[in-house]
Design a protein around this motif. Structure first.
Motif, PDB file in Angstrom:
ATOM      1  N   GLY A  94      42.670  45.141  47.347  1.00 35.70           N
ATOM      2  CA  GLY A  94      43.020  44.771  45.987  1.00 35.70           C
ATOM      3  C   GLY A  94      43.322  43.290  45.842  1.00 35.70           C
ATOM      4  O   GLY A  94      42.918  42.658  44.868  1.00 35.70           O
ATOM      5  N   TRP A  95      44.014  42.712  46.849  1.00 35.80           N
ATOM      6  CA  TRP A  95      44.342  41.283  46.808  1.00 35.80           C
ATOM      7  C   TRP A  95      43.081  40.421  46.844  1.00 35.80           C
ATOM      8  O   TRP A  95      42.982  39.407  46.162  1.00 35.80           O
ATOM      9  CB  TRP A  95      45.262  40.912  47.973  1.00 35.80           C
ATOM     10  CG  TRP A  95      46.683  41.335  47.773  1.00 35.80           C
ATOM     11  CD1 TRP A  95      47.354  42.319  48.438  1.00 35.80           C
ATOM     12  CD2 TRP A  95      47.609  40.793  46.819  1.00 35.80           C
ATOM     13  NE1 TRP A  95      48.637  42.432  47.975  1.00 35.80           N
ATOM     14  CE2 TRP A  95      48.827  41.499  46.983  1.00 35.80           C
ATOM     15  CE3 TRP A  95      47.535  39.793  45.854  1.00 35.80           C
ATOM     16  CZ2 TRP A  95      49.951  41.233  46.213  1.00 35.80           C
ATOM     17  CZ3 TRP A  95      48.652  39.514  45.085  1.00 35.80           C
ATOM     18  CH2 TRP A  95      49.842  40.230  45.262  1.00 35.80           C
ATOM     19  N   ILE A  96      42.112  40.838  47.655  1.00 34.29           N
ATOM     20  CA  ILE A  96      40.858  40.080  47.763  1.00 34.29           C
ATOM     21  C   ILE A  96      40.119  40.074  46.432  1.00 34.29           C
ATOM     22  O   ILE A  96      39.709  39.024  45.928  1.00 34.29           O
ATOM     23  CB  ILE A  96      39.962  40.659  48.882  1.00 34.29           C
ATOM     24  CG1 ILE A  96      40.522  40.288  50.260  1.00 34.29           C
ATOM     25  CG2 ILE A  96      38.517  40.155  48.741  1.00 34.29           C
ATOM     26  CD1 ILE A  96      39.816  40.975  51.412  1.00 34.29           C
ATOM     27  N   TYR A  97      39.922  41.268  45.855  1.00 30.70           N
ATOM     28  CA  TYR A  97      39.201  41.357  44.584  1.00 30.70           C
ATOM     29  C   TYR A  97      39.936  40.599  43.479  1.00 30.70           C
ATOM     30  O   TYR A  97      39.314  39.939  42.644  1.00 30.70           O
ATOM     31  CB  TYR A  97      39.022  42.827  44.177  1.00 30.70           C
ATOM     32  CG  TYR A  97      37.935  43.539  44.931  1.00 30.70           C
ATOM     33  CD1 TYR A  97      36.599  43.156  44.799  1.00 30.70           C
ATOM     34  CD2 TYR A  97      38.226  44.609  45.777  1.00 30.70           C
ATOM     35  CE1 TYR A  97      35.593  43.823  45.485  1.00 30.70           C
ATOM     36  CE2 TYR A  97      37.231  45.275  46.465  1.00 30.70           C
ATOM     37  CZ  TYR A  97      35.916  44.878  46.316  1.00 30.70           C
ATOM     38  OH  TYR A  97      34.924  45.526  47.000  1.00 30.70           O
ATOM     39  N   THR A  98      41.268  40.691  43.480  1.00 26.77           N
ATOM     40  CA  THR A  98      42.055  40.006  42.452  1.00 26.77           C
ATOM     41  C   THR A  98      41.959  38.490  42.600  1.00 26.77           C
ATOM     42  O   THR A  98      41.722  37.764  41.616  1.00 26.77           O
ATOM     43  CB  THR A  98      43.528  40.449  42.525  1.00 26.77           C
ATOM     44  OG1 THR A  98      43.605  41.872  42.366  1.00 26.77           O
ATOM     45  CG2 THR A  98      44.352  39.777  41.433  1.00 26.77           C
ATOM     46  N   ALA A  99      42.142  37.984  43.832  1.00 27.93           N
ATOM     47  CA  ALA A  99      42.101  36.532  44.081  1.00 27.93           C
ATOM     48  C   ALA A  99      40.733  35.956  43.742  1.00 27.93           C
ATOM     49  O   ALA A  99      40.621  34.923  43.059  1.00 27.93           O
ATOM     50  CB  ALA A  99      42.450  36.247  45.539  1.00 27.93           C
ATOM     51  N   GLU A 100      39.687  36.638  44.200  1.00 28.80           N
ATOM     52  CA  GLU A 100      38.326  36.161  43.927  1.00 28.80           C
ATOM     53  C   GLU A 100      38.024  36.211  42.431  1.00 28.80           C
ATOM     54  O   GLU A 100      37.420  35.304  41.868  1.00 28.80           O
ATOM     55  CB  GLU A 100      37.328  37.017  44.711  1.00 28.80           C
ATOM     56  CG  GLU A 100      35.895  36.526  44.674  1.00 28.80           C
ATOM     57  CD  GLU A 100      35.092  37.156  43.545  1.00 28.80           C
ATOM     58  OE1 GLU A 100      34.074  36.567  43.149  1.00 28.80           O
ATOM     59  OE2 GLU A 100      35.517  38.228  43.048  1.00 28.80           O
ATOM     60  N   GLY A 101      38.485  37.265  41.767  1.00 28.22           N
ATOM     61  CA  GLY A 101      38.221  37.429  40.342  1.00 28.22           C
ATOM     62  C   GLY A 101      38.922  36.381  39.485  1.00 28.22           C
ATOM     63  O   GLY A 101      38.319  35.805  38.575  1.00 28.22           O
ATOM     64  N   ILE A 102      40.192  36.109  39.785  1.00 28.15           N
ATOM     65  CA  ILE A 102      40.941  35.104  39.023  1.00 28.15           C
ATOM     66  C   ILE A 102      40.309  33.726  39.220  1.00 28.15           C
ATOM     67  O   ILE A 102      40.149  32.947  38.268  1.00 28.15           O
ATOM     68  CB  ILE A 102      42.426  35.099  39.433  1.00 28.15           C
ATOM     69  CG1 ILE A 102      43.100  36.397  38.971  1.00 28.15           C
ATOM     70  CG2 ILE A 102      43.149  33.884  38.854  1.00 28.15           C
ATOM     71  CD1 ILE A 102      44.512  36.579  39.474  1.00 28.15           C
TER      72      ILE A 102
END
Length: 409
Positions: free
Chosen positions: A251-259
């Protein structure tokens, strides 16, 4: 642009469909983790759906140029909704083969929907608003990905996986309904009859158009560099999760990349006013390579987050710039075939990278694979940049020679 009703319909539809898509993708990863232990077999399964999309690509391009783009979007949206039913059957039976049917139908619908959508955008807003619309459209897609992945992670803990796909089905039906309300001029007043249009429209015609437009040709090649990262993205996320022994890191990876993607897509309008689109493409490609090299330290959580943030920002600038170049430089009569060809090229390269990623992850592991891909990205960027500078110098010399004053006897 913001007073345009079609813009709001497209952006709302993209957000709703994006939620459904990412609920499904997280569900796919969970289902494959349970049923397939090998990364290579996971990549083969994902590649099966991509092959179907590639096979129908030429027909999708011709159809988009010959018929109503709204109709193509509606039919592909209906097929996308129907495909979810087969994934529900796969979960009920525990059969991978039903998942293959789901992926095939999903990719076929995408092969028609994406060219029609990209060809419709220049018909909805003027050329001067295209870069902004592309950036906002990609930001909405990314926002739906962030919320969708976070929501899927929470739902997987408290609900059965089948309910994720029920959510996807509801979202796809919502997109289908919203598409009905689109209303834009598709140039039907020019009155080329369908018979005549079918006789003249050939998918191969797009290649001569690409060859005659150097900026389009170069940009197409440059889009292959981010695919080196994107092709194995989900497999890398799974491996990083296992390497760090943490489910939360997904979740952290997808969130960081998305932001970071959203930040890049937000600032690209300002950057583009002062910088050549080529410089943006080259700089972003270099950052993609650097982010891959950083994943050699994927066992460290902070470094992993930084790597995906760097990647997200770079592609957030890269893709709106590339999309605007394509939409403004390629003649509108060829948009359907061109975007279908681009979709096919993306799928073929994505599939090759996906299979290679699965093989390399089993053979040499995540960290060495990322070093290999990162080095390749930087080498390719350097070669393209050198060739671009050489071509520019050659063009300048030619222009100077033609401007030289004539000598009189």
């Amino acid at each position: 642009m913001w007073r345009n009703r079609n813009v709001w319909i497209l952006l709302t539809g993209e957000f709703i469909a994006g939620l459904g898509l990412w609920l499904g993708i997280i569900g796919n990863l969970e289902f494959m983790q349970e049923k397939l232990p090998s990364d290579f077999f996971k990549s083969l399964l994902l590649a099966g759906g991509l092959l179907a999309g590639i096979a129908v690509g030429p027909y999708a391009g011709r159809l988009t140029d010959q018929t109503s783009k709204k109709t193509v979007m509606l039919i592909s949206g209906f097929v996308r909704a129907v495909s979810v039913i087969f994934m529900l059957i796969a979960i009920a039976t525990g059969s991978i083969w039903w998942m293959v049917v789901f992926l095939v139908l999903l990719q076929i619908s995408a092969a028609f929907y994406f060219p029609a959508l990209q060809a419709a955008l220049p018909l909805i807003v003027s050329d001067k608003d295209l870069l902004q619309l592309n950036g906002v459209h990609m930001n909405v897609s990314t926002l739906s990905r962030i919320i969708g992945t976070a929501l899927a992670g929470v739902l997987l803990v408290i609900l059965p996986i089948s309910l994720l796909y029920v959510g996807s089905l509801v979202a796809y039906i919502g997109l289908f309904i919203l598409t009905w309300f689109l209303n834009f001029n598709e140039g039907n007043g020019e009155k080329l009859t369908k018979k005549k249009s079918k006789e003249k429209a050939s998918f191969k015609d797009v290649f001569s158009v690409i060859r005659g437009l150097p900026i389009v040709y170069m940009t197409l090649i440059m889009t292959l560099i981010p695919v080196l990262f994107l092709g194995g993205f989900n497999l890398m996320v799974i491996n990083i999760s296992e390497l760090q022994d943490s489910s939360a890191i997904k979740g952290w990876i997808y969130t960081a990349e998305g932001i970071s993607f959203m930040i890049g897509a937000f600032f690209i309008k300002r950057i583009s006013d002062r910088t050549s689109p080529y410089i943006i493409l080259f700089a972003c490609s270099f950052m993609v390579g650097a982010s891959q090299l950083l994943l050699y330290l994927a066992s460290i959580q902070l470094t992993t987050i930084i790597a995906f943030m760097l990647f997200g920002f770079s592609v957030g600038c890269f893709f709106p710039t590339a999309a605007t170049i394509f939409q403004t430089k390629v003649p509108k009569d060829f948009h359907g075939r061109f975007f279908s060809f681009r979709n096919m090229l993306d799928r073929i390269s994505f599939q090759i990278v996906l299979l290679i990623s699965g093989f390399l992850l089993d053979l040499i592991g995540l960290q060495l694979m990322c070093v290999l891909f990162g080095s390749l990205s930087i080498i390719m960027t350097t070669i393209f940049y050198t060739r671009h500078k050489h071509l520019q110098t050659h063009i300048v010399k030619q222009e100077n020679s033609t401007k030289a004053p004539f000598t009189s006897e």
